[in-house]
Design a protein around this motif. Structure first.
Motif, PDB file in Angstrom:
ATOM      1  N   ILE A   1      -3.610   7.642   9.005  1.00  0.00           N
ATOM      2  CA  ILE A   1      -3.663   9.782   8.447  1.00  0.00           C
ATOM      3  C   ILE A   1      -2.290  10.022   8.683  1.00  0.00           C
TER       4      ILE A   1
ATOM      5  N   ILE B   1      -1.743   9.045   5.478  1.00  0.00           N
ATOM      6  CA  ILE B   1      -1.382   9.619   3.857  1.00  0.00           C
ATOM      7  C   ILE B   1      -1.304  11.379   3.968  1.00  0.00           C
TER       8      ILE B   1
ATOM      9  N   ILE C   1       0.518  12.555   1.007  1.00  0.00           N
ATOM     10  CA  ILE C   1       0.492  13.497   0.339  1.00  0.00           C
ATOM     11  C   ILE C   1       1.333  14.629  -0.040  1.00  0.00           C
TER      12      ILE C   1
ATOM     13  N   GLN D   1      -8.108  13.200  -9.107  1.00  0.00           N
ATOM     14  CA  GLN D   1      -8.416  12.668  -8.069  1.00  0.00           C
ATOM     15  C   GLN D   1      -7.135  11.394  -8.038  1.00  0.00           C
TER      16      GLN D   1
ATOM     17  N   ALA E   1      -5.082  11.942  -5.356  1.00  0.00           N
ATOM     18  CA  ALA E   1      -5.306  11.276  -3.654  1.00  0.00           C
ATOM     19  C   ALA E   1      -6.034  10.798  -2.979  1.00  0.00           C
ATOM     20  N   SER E   2      -7.534  11.080  -3.671  1.00  0.00           N
ATOM     21  CA  SER E   2      -8.446   9.565  -3.412  1.00  0.00           C
ATOM     22  C   SER E   2      -7.631   8.803  -4.118  1.00  0.00           C
TER      23      SER E   2
ATOM     24  N   ILE F   1      -5.192   7.833  -1.187  1.00  0.00           N
ATOM     25  CA  ILE F   1      -6.454   7.442   0.104  1.00  0.00           C
ATOM     26  C   ILE F   1      -6.814   5.793   0.367  1.00  0.00           C
ATOM     27  N   TRP F   2      -7.553   5.106  -0.744  1.00  0.00           N
ATOM     28  CA  TRP F   2      -7.991   4.148  -0.940  1.00  0.00           C
ATOM     29  C   TRP F   2      -7.081   3.183  -0.824  1.00  0.00           C
TER      30      TRP F   2
ATOM     31  N   GLY G   1      -5.592   2.695   2.503  1.00  0.00           N
ATOM     32  CA  GLY G   1      -6.690   2.057   3.453  1.00  0.00           C
ATOM     33  C   GLY G   1      -6.845   0.247   2.866  1.00  0.00           C
ATOM     34  N   THR G   2      -7.008   0.467   1.328  1.00  0.00           N
ATOM     35  CA  THR G   2      -7.225  -1.288   1.806  1.00  0.00           C
ATOM     36  C   THR G   2      -5.999  -2.260   1.814  1.00  0.00           C
TER      37      THR G   2
ATOM     38  N   GLY H   1      -5.893  -1.494   5.707  1.00  0.00           N
ATOM     39  CA  GLY H   1      -7.489  -2.311   6.210  1.00  0.00           C
ATOM     40  C   GLY H   1      -7.378  -1.337   7.149  1.00  0.00           C
ATOM     41  N   ARG H   2      -7.894  -2.084   8.293  1.00  0.00           N
ATOM     42  CA  ARG H   2      -8.794  -1.597   9.701  1.00  0.00           C
ATOM     43  C   ARG H   2      -8.675  -1.943  10.664  1.00  0.00           C
TER      44      ARG H   2
END
Lengths: 147, 106
Positions: free
Chosen positions: B7, B10, B14, B90, B92-93, B96-97, B100-101, B104-105
Motif C-alpha cells: 500500500i 503504491i 503515485i 490507466q 496508475a492501474s 499497481i498491477w 503487485g505482480t 506478490g502477496r
C-alpha cells in the motif's frame, strides 16, 4: 510563529480553492441550463436561482458532491478497485487491523480442509501460488479422475 | 499485516509521479514557465469552450489563472498530472498491477 504561518497558509489555500471550485460548479450549472433551455429569459432566471441555491446556500453539500462526481467520472473508482485487488483484501485488512478499526488475527480453517479462495486473483504470482496450493490439496481420486 | 508495505509502495509511487512537476518547476525556471503557460492555455481553452469569445471568458480565466497558475502552480500541476494523465491513461492501474505482480502477496 510557524504554526500561525501554516494556519494562515492553509486558510488562504482553502479559501482560494473554494472560490475555484465555485467557479467550476458555476460552469457546470451554466452548461446544464444552456443545453436544456437555451438562451432566453427563463434560462437566465433558472441560472440565477440555481446558482444562488447551489453556490451560496447549500455549497457545503454540493461542493463535495461535485468533487465526488468529477473523481468518479475520471475513473478514480477503478484506481481504488485495482488498489484493493493488489492486496486481495489482506493488505487493506492488515492496515485496518493495525489502526484498530477491525479486530482479530488470521482466518483459521479446520485441519485438512483446503483454504478458501477469499478474493479474486490479483496477479500472475498469485494465480501460480493458488494453482500449486490446489494441486497440493487434491486427493489422488480427484486428481486422476474417477474410473 | 502481510502485504501492507505494498500500500505504501503504491501510494509512494503515485505521490512521486504527482510531485514530479513541482520538483521540475523548482529545478528549472524554463520548465516552470513552460508548465505555467501550458496550464494557462488549458484553463483558457476550457473556459472559452463554455462561454465563447466574450468578456466573461476573459474575466473568469483571469481569476482562475491567477489562483491556479500564479498562486498555487505546484498544486495545480500535481492535480493536473493526477487527474488528466495518471488516472485516465490507466497509468496508475499499470503501476499497481506491476508492483503487485513483482512483489506478490505473502
Amino acid at each position: 510563529m510557524v504554526l500561525q504561518t501554516t494556519g494562515y497558509l492553509f486558510t488562504e489555500f482553502f479559501s482560494d480553492m473554494t472560490l475555484v471550485l465555485k467557479i467550476f460548479v458555476l460552469l457546470s450549472i451554466w452548461d446544464f441550463v444552456k443545453q436544456r433551455i437555451g438562451n432566453n429569459f427563463l434560462a437566465a432566471i433558472i441560472l440565477i436561482g440555481a446558482a444562488w441555491f447551489i453556490l451560496f446556500d447549500m455549497f457545503w453539500f454540493f461542493g463535495g458532491i461535485y468533487i465526488l462526481i468529477m473523481l468518479g467520472m475520471l475513473g478514480v473508482s477503478n484506481l481504488l478497485i485495482d488498489f484493493y485487488f493488489v492486496g486481495g483484501g489482506s493488505a487493506i485488512k492488515g492496515l485496518l487491523r493495525k489502526v484498530g478499526i477491525i479486530r482479530g488475527g488470521k482466518m483459521s480453517r479446520p485441519p485438512g480442509q483446503p483454504p478458501k479462495i477469499e478474493s479474486p486473483v490479483s496477479s500472475a504470482v498469485d494465480l501460480q501460488k493458488r494453482q500449486q496450493q490446489l494441486r497440493r490439496n487434491q486427493s489422488p481420486a480427484t486428481k486422476w479422475g474417477r474410473r | 499485516m502481510s502485504g501492507m508495505y505494498i500500500i505504501f509502495l503504491i501510494a509512494g509511487v503515485i505521490l512521486a509521479m504527482m510531485v514530479l512537476p513541482a520538483v521540475l518547476m523548482m529545478a528549472s525556471p524554463v520548465l516552470e514557465i513552460i508548465i505555467k503557460v501550458a496550464l494557462a492555455i488549458i484553463i483558457f481553452s476550457n473556459i472559452r469552450a463554455h462561454f465563447g469569445n466574450n468578456i466573461l471568458t476573459i474575466i473568469i480565466s483571469a481569476v482562475l489563472i491567477y489562483l491556479l497558475v500564479i498562486k498555487w502552480a505546484s498544486f495545480t500541476a500535481a492535480v493536473y498530472i493526477f487527474m488528466f494523465l495518471i488516472v485516465p491513461t490507466q497509468f496508475a492501474s499499470l503501476a499497481i498491477w506491476t508492483i503487485g505482480t513483482i512483489f506478490g502477496r505473502e
